[in-house]
Scaffold this motif. Structure first.
Motif, mmCIF file in Angstrom:
data_model
loop_
_atom_site.group_PDB
_atom_site.id
_atom_site.type_symbol
_atom_site.label_atom_id
_atom_site.label_comp_id
_atom_site.label_asym_id
_atom_site.label_seq_id
_atom_site.Cartn_x
_atom_site.Cartn_y
_atom_site.Cartn_z
ATOM 1 N N GLY A 82 -16.924 88.200 -58.947
ATOM 2 C CA GLY A 82 -16.162 88.770 -60.051
ATOM 3 C C GLY A 82 -16.753 88.495 -61.412
ATOM 4 O O GLY A 82 -16.144 88.840 -62.427
ATOM 5 N N GLY A 83 -17.956 87.891 -61.440
ATOM 6 C CA GLY A 83 -18.522 87.466 -62.715
ATOM 7 C C GLY A 83 -19.604 88.367 -63.268
ATOM 8 O O GLY A 83 -19.518 88.872 -64.370
ATOM 9 N N GLY A 84 -20.666 88.592 -62.484
ATOM 10 C CA GLY A 84 -21.788 89.378 -62.973
ATOM 11 C C GLY A 84 -22.430 88.733 -64.187
ATOM 12 O O GLY A 84 -22.759 87.546 -64.181
ATOM 13 N N SER A 85 -22.559 89.504 -65.256
ATOM 14 C CA SER A 85 -23.191 88.992 -66.469
ATOM 15 C C SER A 85 -22.358 87.939 -67.172
ATOM 16 O O SER A 85 -22.876 87.163 -67.982
ATOM 17 C CB SER A 85 -23.468 90.153 -67.443
ATOM 18 O OG SER A 85 -24.396 91.058 -66.902
ATOM 19 N N THR B 177 -17.059 81.378 -64.582
ATOM 20 C CA THR B 177 -17.213 80.762 -63.261
ATOM 21 C C THR B 177 -15.858 80.354 -62.679
ATOM 22 O O THR B 177 -15.042 79.729 -63.359
ATOM 23 C CB THR B 177 -18.123 79.519 -63.363
ATOM 24 O OG1 THR B 177 -19.407 79.923 -63.840
ATOM 25 C CG2 THR B 177 -18.272 78.825 -62.027
ATOM 26 N N ARG B 178 -15.645 80.706 -61.405
ATOM 27 C CA ARG B 178 -14.401 80.344 -60.728
ATOM 28 C C ARG B 178 -14.607 79.291 -59.646
ATOM 29 O O ARG B 178 -13.635 78.672 -59.203
ATOM 30 C CB ARG B 178 -13.760 81.590 -60.119
ATOM 31 C CG ARG B 178 -13.292 82.600 -61.168
ATOM 32 C CD ARG B 178 -12.570 83.768 -60.519
ATOM 33 N NE ARG B 178 -12.077 84.715 -61.527
ATOM 34 C CZ ARG B 178 -11.424 85.843 -61.244
ATOM 35 N NH1 ARG B 178 -11.185 86.153 -59.971
ATOM 36 N NH2 ARG B 178 -11.010 86.646 -62.207
ATOM 37 N N THR B 179 -15.836 79.115 -59.199
ATOM 38 C CA THR B 179 -16.112 78.042 -58.249
ATOM 39 C C THR B 179 -15.751 76.716 -58.898
ATOM 40 O O THR B 179 -16.066 76.472 -60.061
ATOM 41 C CB THR B 179 -17.599 78.052 -57.849
ATOM 42 O OG1 THR B 179 -17.895 79.281 -57.177
ATOM 43 C CG2 THR B 179 -17.942 76.894 -56.927
ATOM 44 N N THR B 180 -15.086 75.855 -58.148
ATOM 45 C CA THR B 180 -14.615 74.573 -58.701
ATOM 46 C C THR B 180 -15.209 73.401 -57.928
ATOM 47 O O THR B 180 -15.597 73.529 -56.760
ATOM 48 C CB THR B 180 -13.083 74.475 -58.641
ATOM 49 O OG1 THR B 180 -12.656 74.523 -57.265
ATOM 50 C CG2 THR B 180 -12.434 75.606 -59.424
ATOM 51 N N ALA B 181 -15.251 72.269 -58.606
ATOM 52 C CA ALA B 181 -15.667 71.024 -57.964
ATOM 53 C C ALA B 181 -14.839 69.894 -58.568
ATOM 54 O O ALA B 181 -14.804 69.724 -59.784
ATOM 55 C CB ALA B 181 -17.154 70.772 -58.177
ATOM 56 N N LEU C 55 -31.674 73.674 -49.888
ATOM 57 C CA LEU C 55 -30.592 73.334 -50.810
ATOM 58 C C LEU C 55 -30.266 74.516 -51.701
ATOM 59 O O LEU C 55 -31.056 75.448 -51.854
ATOM 60 C CB LEU C 55 -30.995 72.147 -51.690
ATOM 61 C CG LEU C 55 -32.179 72.378 -52.638
ATOM 62 C CD1 LEU C 55 -31.723 72.782 -54.035
ATOM 63 C CD2 LEU C 55 -33.064 71.143 -52.735
ATOM 64 N N VAL C 56 -29.094 74.454 -52.290
ATOM 65 C CA VAL C 56 -28.716 75.375 -53.351
ATOM 66 C C VAL C 56 -28.033 74.547 -54.438
ATOM 67 O O VAL C 56 -27.220 73.664 -54.144
ATOM 68 C CB VAL C 56 -27.787 76.504 -52.852
ATOM 69 C CG1 VAL C 56 -26.531 75.945 -52.212
ATOM 70 C CG2 VAL C 56 -27.419 77.452 -53.988
ATOM 71 N N THR C 57 -28.420 74.777 -55.680
ATOM 72 C CA THR C 57 -27.747 74.152 -56.814
ATOM 73 C C THR C 57 -26.748 75.149 -57.363
ATOM 74 O O THR C 57 -27.126 76.279 -57.710
ATOM 75 C CB THR C 57 -28.758 73.759 -57.909
ATOM 76 O OG1 THR C 57 -29.722 72.863 -57.349
ATOM 77 C CG2 THR C 57 -28.061 73.079 -59.076
ATOM 78 N N VAL C 58 -25.477 74.770 -57.417
ATOM 79 C CA VAL C 58 -24.438 75.712 -57.828
ATOM 80 C C VAL C 58 -23.783 75.252 -59.130
ATOM 81 O O VAL C 58 -23.678 74.054 -59.406
ATOM 82 C CB VAL C 58 -23.353 75.880 -56.742
ATOM 83 C CG1 VAL C 58 -23.963 76.348 -55.435
ATOM 84 C CG2 VAL C 58 -22.586 74.589 -56.532
ATOM 85 N N THR C 59 -23.371 76.221 -59.920
ATOM 86 C CA THR C 59 -22.557 75.921 -61.095
ATOM 87 C C THR C 59 -21.092 75.973 -60.682
ATOM 88 O O THR C 59 -20.676 76.855 -59.922
ATOM 89 C CB THR C 59 -22.814 76.932 -62.221
ATOM 90 O OG1 THR C 59 -22.678 78.266 -61.711
ATOM 91 C CG2 THR C 59 -24.203 76.752 -62.804
ATOM 92 N N ALA C 60 -20.320 75.020 -61.176
ATOM 93 C CA ALA C 60 -18.908 74.934 -60.807
ATOM 94 C C ALA C 60 -18.112 74.357 -61.964
ATOM 95 O O ALA C 60 -18.624 73.569 -62.771
ATOM 96 C CB ALA C 60 -18.729 74.067 -59.563
#
Length: 389
Positions: A134-137, A142-146, A172-177
């Motif tokens: 749902g984000g794109g540009s 960001t909706r992913t949470t940690a 690995l993957v580095t994710v923004t949250a």
């Protein structure tokens, strides 16, 4: 532009690298990539060979398994690979500038020692999880949470369009949250490293794509994924600023890749124009074809100068955000325009998959979208000129 004239703008070391990758692309990639592309198969053998050549370690220090080169060296390699195929080029670009670079730029010494040697050797690939369905540009949405719980990050959410995220060698993957709320009420965004195979981390099926068919692109899902608190990459709450830096650098790399595709269109058009006859002579003798190829070369040359300039500013420690955006905008436009014109030069044969220009045409469009759309580049340029946000 020939290797001889191009070498005048490069150091002896950079020219040697460029020539080596040019030969590799021509001799190792070109003969096999067409079949892999049409079958949608990831080029594991090619990636392994690139790893042995040191291409994945080009801009990283030797102490962490790299080649001790610079970012411009990576760009030269990307340009030469993309002259033949963009799937291979984007695999290298994403593996270096998105997979390994966040760890190199912002990771702890322990993270660097643990991950960079494998990533630099090409034995393993890393990915960067930024874009969301749902984000794109609007990466700030960001909706992913940690959340921290018992010394662990518990990650929930999803990412989409993530390159190199589901291969057999992805490590690995580095994710923004979102990890909290800032004092001004905006979300606090951090970067967290998640190893492949972590429970709750699901990698989706490969997308059915218009282009880049021999590269790996997938959706990722995180359902109560737990990783140690030490897997935070950089400072808590600095994830947004960190990925902006990564994207600024990555735009130079994508510009280089775009220039390679644009140059490949010139190469193929020149070859075909000398071989193809119509009305009793080679089509290269007709002014309409000559003018079209001349414009293609002019676009390529201009775009190359733009990314050379942006890379030089970056390596000199000067501001380069505007120049990176200009390079990405100009080069992706050149790739799109040249692929269209090359297909036209080939006529009906340009619509056939047996010729590289058809593959170039399919691959070019994403260059105006990935790592910041053309509209985003224009917005960045306007802001750097002092126009209001």
């Amino acid at each position: 532009m020939t290797a001889m004239t191009r070498s005048t703008a490069l150091s002896a070391e950079h020219e040697e690298l460029r020539a080596t990758v040019e030969a590799f692309a021509r001799e190792e990639v070109a003969p096999v990539i067409g079949d892999l592309y049409e079958r949608g198969e990831f080029p594991y053998d090619i990636v392994a060979k690139m790893g042995r050549m040191g291409l994945f370690g080009l801009p990283f220090p030797e102490e962490h398994g790299g080649m001790g080169g610079d970012y411009f060296a990576l760009c030269l390699a990307l340009e030469e690979l993309a002259r033949v195929d963009s799937s291979v080029a984007i695999t290298l670009e994403a593996g270096v500038s998105l997979g390994a670079m966040p760890i190199h730029r912002f990771g702890s010494e322990e993270q660097k020692k643990t991950w960079l040697p494998r990533l630099c050797s090409g034995e393993a690939l890393g990915a960067f999880g930024l874009t969301e369905p749902g984000g794109g540009s609007d990466a700030g949405a960001t909706r992913t949470t940690a959340r921290l719980e018992g010394g662990e990050w518990v990650v929930n959410g999803s990412k989409c369009f993530i390159t190199n995220s589901g291969t057999d060698i992805t490590a690995l993957v580095t994710v923004t949250a979102v990890t909290g709320e800032r004092p001004d009420g905006r979300p606090e965004i951090s970067a967290i490293l998640i190893p492949s195979g972590t429970p709750g981390f699901t990698v989706g099926k490969k997308y059915s794509k218009v282009g880049w068919n021999a590269s790996d692109t997938r959706e990722l899902a995180f359902d109560d994924v737990r990783v140690p608190e030490a897997n935070l990459v950089g400072e808590r709450g600095r994830g947004y600023a960190q990925f902006l830096r990564i994207l600024d650098e990555g735009r130079i790399a994508i510009a280089a890749l775009s220039v390679g595709l644009a140059q490949g269109c010139v190469d193929e058009s020149l070859r075909y124009a000398a071989e193809r006859e119509a009305f009793g002579s080679a089509i290269g003798g007709y002014q309409a074809i000559q003018f079209k190829i001349a414009e293609m070369e002019a676009r390529t040359h201009t775009a190359r100068l733009a990314y050379y300039d942006a890379a030089a500013r970056m390596l000199a420690g000067e501001p380069f955000k505007k120049e990176a955006a200009i390079a990405k905008l100009v080069a992706s436009n050149a790739a799109m325009d040249n692929s269209r014109d090359a297909t036209q030069v080939f006529g009906g044969y340009g619509f056939m998959n047996e010729y590289p220009v058809g593959r170039f045409y399919r691959d070019a469009k994403i260059l105006e979208i990935g790592e910041g759309t053309s509209e985003v580049q224009k917005m960045l340029i306007a802001r750097e000129l002092g126009l209001p946000a």
